[in-house]
Each structure stands twice: as structure tokens, then as C-alpha cells.
Motif scaffolding. Structure first.
Motif, PDB file in Angstrom:
ATOM      1  N   CYS A 137      44.149  86.647  -1.331  1.00 16.77           N
ATOM      2  CA  CYS A 137      43.589  87.236  -0.114  1.00 16.77           C
ATOM      3  C   CYS A 137      43.011  88.627  -0.399  1.00 16.77           C
ATOM      4  O   CYS A 137      43.689  89.493  -0.973  1.00 16.77           O
ATOM      5  CB  CYS A 137      44.663  87.345   0.954  1.00 16.77           C
ATOM      6  N   THR A 169      48.693  82.083  14.515  1.00 13.10           N
ATOM      7  CA  THR A 169      48.097  83.266  13.879  1.00 13.10           C
ATOM      8  C   THR A 169      48.881  84.521  14.238  1.00 13.10           C
ATOM      9  O   THR A 169      49.529  84.593  15.299  1.00 13.10           O
ATOM     10  CB  THR A 169      46.629  83.449  14.310  1.00 13.10           C
ATOM     11  N   SER A 202      40.282  80.546   4.060  1.00 15.78           N
ATOM     12  CA  SER A 202      41.155  79.588   4.742  1.00 15.78           C
ATOM     13  C   SER A 202      41.222  78.278   3.980  1.00 15.78           C
ATOM     14  O   SER A 202      40.209  77.783   3.459  1.00 15.78           O
ATOM     15  CB  SER A 202      40.649  79.326   6.159  1.00 15.78           C
ATOM     16  N   LEU A 249      46.849  82.263  -0.618  1.00 15.55           N
ATOM     17  CA  LEU A 249      46.841  81.057   0.203  1.00 15.55           C
ATOM     18  C   LEU A 249      47.828  80.038  -0.350  1.00 15.55           C
ATOM     19  O   LEU A 249      47.948  79.858  -1.555  1.00 15.55           O
ATOM     20  CB  LEU A 249      45.429  80.446   0.240  1.00 15.55           C
ATOM     21  N   GLU A 269      48.158  79.780   5.438  1.00 11.67           N
ATOM     22  CA  GLU A 269      46.978  78.912   5.401  1.00 11.67           C
ATOM     23  C   GLU A 269      45.672  79.694   5.342  1.00 11.67           C
ATOM     24  O   GLU A 269      44.679  79.207   4.782  1.00 11.67           O
ATOM     25  CB  GLU A 269      46.952  77.989   6.623  1.00 11.67           C
ATOM     26  N   SER A 270      45.655  80.902   5.917  1.00 17.90           N
ATOM     27  CA  SER A 270      44.400  81.658   5.890  1.00 17.90           C
ATOM     28  C   SER A 270      44.676  83.137   6.015  1.00 17.90           C
ATOM     29  O   SER A 270      45.710  83.563   6.562  1.00 17.90           O
ATOM     30  CB  SER A 270      43.457  81.216   7.021  1.00 17.90           C
ATOM     31  N   CYS A 271      43.729  83.901   5.461  1.00 16.55           N
ATOM     32  CA  CYS A 271      43.727  85.351   5.644  1.00 16.55           C
ATOM     33  C   CYS A 271      42.277  85.734   5.902  1.00 16.55           C
ATOM     34  O   CYS A 271      41.430  85.621   5.013  1.00 16.55           O
ATOM     35  CB  CYS A 271      44.309  86.084   4.436  1.00 16.55           C
ATOM     36  N   THR A 323      47.147  83.218   9.173  1.00 19.78           N
ATOM     37  CA  THR A 323      47.568  81.977   9.832  1.00 19.78           C
ATOM     38  C   THR A 323      48.648  81.294   9.007  1.00 19.78           C
ATOM     39  O   THR A 323      48.519  81.169   7.779  1.00 19.78           O
ATOM     40  CB  THR A 323      46.370  81.013  10.002  1.00 19.78           C
ATOM     41  N   THR A 378      50.104  75.193  13.588  1.00 18.92           N
ATOM     42  CA  THR A 378      49.692  76.473  12.996  1.00 18.92           C
ATOM     43  C   THR A 378      49.704  77.552  14.076  1.00 18.92           C
ATOM     44  O   THR A 378      49.564  77.267  15.272  1.00 18.92           O
ATOM     45  CB  THR A 378      48.284  76.375  12.382  1.00 18.92           C
TER      46      THR A 378
END
Length: 291
Positions: A89, A150, A201, A185, A195-197, A96, A148
Motif C-alpha cells: 500500500c 471500510t 484493491s 493487500l 482487501e484495499s488501501c 477495506t 467487507t
């Protein structure tokens, strides 16, 4: 005395030979009795009036349906061609997680995280509360396994480290601390998986589109649409836009999901469509898509 006498022989001159006498003409042979003259050909009899031709049997109209499946992301990229993001990231203003309900023993990350299970650890459903280092609540989410959620961090120094409490029926089941400055990730922190930054993602929204076309010569009604993925078969007739389809026209069904592009996927999706004409034999069509 012997008298002297002179014999004179007069020879008549020989007549030139004559042709033998011509035979007397014989009567010609009696003509054989002749056959009676053939009658002059008569005109063929007039044909009797024929019956009117029987009408040819009517060919029934045929039901024919064709289904075509596509899979694309929001940019129109085919699902097989979506690139895998850089996993380290760069920024993490918004992150997330997926809730997995796993224990701290299942943690897998590159940082010295803090994780503690209370009792038997997380259950299939939970309420997750995350705070910054100043104990300011950043997010509260109620989830089940696979959901999921955030967490908005912003650029505040207090969010370089966050703590999350996992509760079931208001009972604390797990606590964990995450360093948000060194995220990758798919990092796993107890029951949470990153799962995401920001824009990086692993989970990419994709759309399966099932185009259903009437290629026969009769109207048809779509009666069944089933989608099989792995061992799961789902009835999709409820999302078909128009079940009555005229000749040459089409209708569509769409299914939206998320694709995890950070893991290897070997997944086949099969769609089967059945339709009925007003009369005659029903028809069907199938299509496959493999990730």
C-alpha cells in the motif's frame, strides 16, 4: 460309159447370229394382299379434370433461443484481463477489510501486530468497532463472514495505528492492533483480512451479463434462467428484464459481484436458458465463462 457330171453346191451365206428370242413377258407376280390402311392417329383423349392439389403440410414455427455471457469490470475490461494491483500500500486514507471470523492463530502479515482471542474467539456474525490511537471511534460495522467494511483513516497521525474490537452479542471475542503505515493487500489480522488501501484493491466489482436472443421464427417466453458456479446453482429468472421476447429481439439479465484479483481463480460459470413458444416444442441454450 461312165458319165461325167459336175455337182455344184450352192452354200447360202451364213446369217449373223441373232440374239436369243426375248422371253415373252411373264405376268408380274400377283400383288400380295395388302394390310388394311392404318387408321389415322386419333387425338388423345382429353384428360379428366384432376383434383385440386392437396395443401402441403404446414411447417410449425420453431422456437430457437441463444444466450451469450460476458464478464467485465466497471471500465469494460474483460474479467480475464483485469490486472493485479501492486500489493504494497502506498497510501491508506481509506482501507477495506473482509471479516473471516478466524482466530489470531490465522494471522499472516509482515508487521508485529497485536491480536488476542477471548474465549473461543470470533463467531460467524460480529460487530466490529475500530478506533484510532486517541480512542476516537473511526467505524462501527455489523457483519457476517465474507462481508467487507471500510475504515476511513485520513492523514491524521493518530490513525497510524488503529485498534479493533470484535464483539458477538455485545460480548468481546477478539482485539487487535494494526499499523496502517505498513500494509500489504491480503494481510490477515485475526478475523480481518485487508482487501484495499485507497485505489489499490484486490476486490474489483464485475458484472456478468446474460444476453438472451430469440433467433427462431416464433415469439417465445423465457421460462427458466439458471446459473451454476462451482457447486452452487441459482435461479435468475427474477432478474430477466423482459420474459416475453419477439422474433429477432433480445432481453438481458445482469449479475454483479466482486472478483478477488489478488488470488488465483479457477472458476467456471454456466448459464442455461429455457423458453416456450405459443405452440410447439420448447427450446434452450447454454453458455460458459471460465476465469
Amino acid at each position: 460309159s461312165e458319165d461325167d457330171y459336175e455337182l455344184t453346191v450352192v452354200v447360202s451365206p451364213t446369217s449373223p447370229p441373232t440374239d436369243p428370242p426375248s422371253p415373252s413377258p411373264s405376268d408380274g407376280p400377283s400383288p400380295s394382299p395388302s394390310d388394311p390402311p392404318s387408321p389415322s392417329p386419333s387425338d388423345p383423349p382429353s384428360p379428366l379434370p384432376s383434383d385440386a392439389p392437396s395443401p402441403s403440410p404446414t411447417v410449425p414455427e420453431q422456437c430457437m433461443v441463444n444466450v451469450d455471457m460476458t464478464c467485465v469490470d466497471d471500465d469494460g475490461t474483460d474479467c480475464d484481463d483485469i490486472p493485479t494491483p501492486e500489493k504494497q500500500c502506498d497510501t491508506s486514507d481509506v482501507i477495506t477489510f473482509t471479516y473471516t471470523a478466524e482466530t489470531c492463530d490465522e494471522s499472516f502479515n509482515s508487521q508485529d501486530d497485536t491480536c488476542e482471542d477471548i474465549g473461543t474467539g470470533p463467531s460467524d456474525s460480529a460487530t466490529i468497532e475500530c478506533k484510532d490511537s486517541s480512542f476516537v471511534v473511526l467505524s462501527v460495522n455489523t457483519v457476517t463472514v465474507g462481508d467487507t467494511f471500510t475504515v476511513a483513516l485520513g492523514n491524521a497521525p493518530d490513525t497510524d495505528s488503529i485498534s479493533c474490537a470484535i464483539l458477538s452479542d455485545s460480548i468481546l471475542k477478539q482485539t487487535l492492533v494494526v499499523d496502517t503505515t505498513m500494509l500489504t493487500l491480503k494481510d490477515k489480522f485475526g478475523s480481518l483480512q485487508l482487501e484495499s488501501c485507497d485505489e489499490q484493491s484486490c476486490l474489483v466489482p464485475i458484472t456478468y451479463t446474460y444476453d438472451i436472443r430469440n433467433i427462431g421464427d416464433t415469439p417465445m417466453e423465457v421460462t427458466s434462467v439458471t446459473r451454476t458456479r462451482g457447486t452452487s446453482t441459482v435461479d435468475l429468472i427474477g432478474i430477466v428484464e423482459d420474459r416475453n421476447v419477439e422474433v429477432g429481439e433480445s432481453t438481458v439479465a445482469r449479475e454483479i459481484k466482486e472478483l478477488d484479483v489478488c488470488v488465483n481463480v479457477d472458476e467456471e460459470t454456466r448459464i442455461r436458458v429455457e423458453a416456450d413458444p405459443p405452440q410447439g416444442i420448447p427450446c434452450f441454450s447454454e453458455d460458459d465463462y471460465e476465469l
